[in-house]
Design a protein around this motif. Structure first.
Motif, short mmCIF file in Angstrom:
data_model
loop_
_atom_site.label_atom_id
_atom_site.label_comp_id
_atom_site.label_asym_id
_atom_site.label_seq_id
_atom_site.Cartn_x
_atom_site.Cartn_y
_atom_site.Cartn_z
N GLY A 67 0.85 -1.19 0.00
CA GLY A 67 0.00 0.00 0.00
C GLY A 67 0.89 1.23 0.00
O GLY A 67 1.72 1.40 -0.88
N ARG A 68 0.74 2.09 1.01
CA ARG A 68 1.60 3.26 1.15
C ARG A 68 2.69 3.04 2.19
O ARG A 68 3.51 3.91 2.42
N LEU A 93 4.66 6.37 2.54
CA LEU A 93 4.80 7.21 1.36
C LEU A 93 3.82 8.37 1.43
O LEU A 93 2.68 8.20 1.86
N GLU A 94 4.26 9.54 1.02
CA GLU A 94 3.41 10.73 1.11
C GLU A 94 2.35 10.79 0.03
O GLU A 94 1.25 11.28 0.27
N GLN A 95 2.67 10.31 -1.16
CA GLN A 95 1.71 10.44 -2.25
C GLN A 95 0.54 9.48 -2.05
O GLN A 95 0.68 8.40 -1.52
N GLU A 96 -0.63 9.94 -2.50
CA GLU A 96 -1.83 9.12 -2.41
C GLU A 96 -1.78 8.04 -3.48
O GLU A 96 -1.20 8.22 -4.54
N MET A 97 -2.43 6.94 -3.20
CA MET A 97 -2.52 5.87 -4.19
C MET A 97 -3.71 6.14 -5.09
O MET A 97 -4.79 6.50 -4.63
N LYS A 98 -3.51 5.99 -6.39
CA LYS A 98 -4.59 6.17 -7.35
C LYS A 98 -5.19 4.81 -7.65
O LYS A 98 -4.50 3.84 -7.80
N MET A 99 -6.49 4.80 -7.74
CA MET A 99 -7.20 3.56 -8.00
C MET A 99 -7.73 3.53 -9.43
O MET A 99 -8.82 3.02 -9.68
N ASP A 100 -6.99 4.10 -10.37
CA ASP A 100 -7.43 4.14 -11.77
C ASP A 100 -7.65 2.73 -12.31
O ASP A 100 -6.76 1.88 -12.24
#
Length: 112
Positions: A67-68, A93-100
């Motif tokens: 995950g992050r 991790l600072e960035q958000e995970m994209k669920m594209d």
């Protein structure tokens, strides 16, 4: 923690973090010089001094992103030959995970 066919221990609290980095490593986000490998080296030296036996390493520490969360993980054999996983939380991790392109399953759609 139980892993797949092995026992897992979170040793994060046992691995010292530096205190001169503005508090970043207290949250597990700093790249500390003392990580899981150095902790295992010290543990191995203690084992040799106390028991006259070295640790049996199945897999040396490697970094994994789940995950992050960033973890260091290593696998050892216990005295009976069973696997023991050691986990060290290295950071988030600072960035958000994209669920594209990923849609959660609604429980429907399988052929019966």
């Amino acid at each position: 923690l139980l892993g797949l066919n092995h026992f897992a221990l979170d040793v994060t609290a046992n691995i010292p973090r530096p205190d001169n980095d503005g508090g970043a490593s207290s949250e597990g986000t700093a790249c500390a010089l003392y990580q899981l490998q150095e902790w295992l080296d010290d543990l191995n030296a203690l084992s040799v001094d106390k028991f006259g036996r070295t640790l049996r390493v199945a897999l040396s520490p490697t970094k994994r992103i789940i995950g992050r969360e960033v973890y260091e993980m290593a696998f050892l054999y216990d005295a009976d030959g069973s696997l023991v996983e050691l986990l060290n939380h290295s950071g988030t991790l600072e960035q958000e995970m994209k669920m594209d392109g990923w849609e959660p399953w609604d429980g429907k759609g399988f052929v019966q």
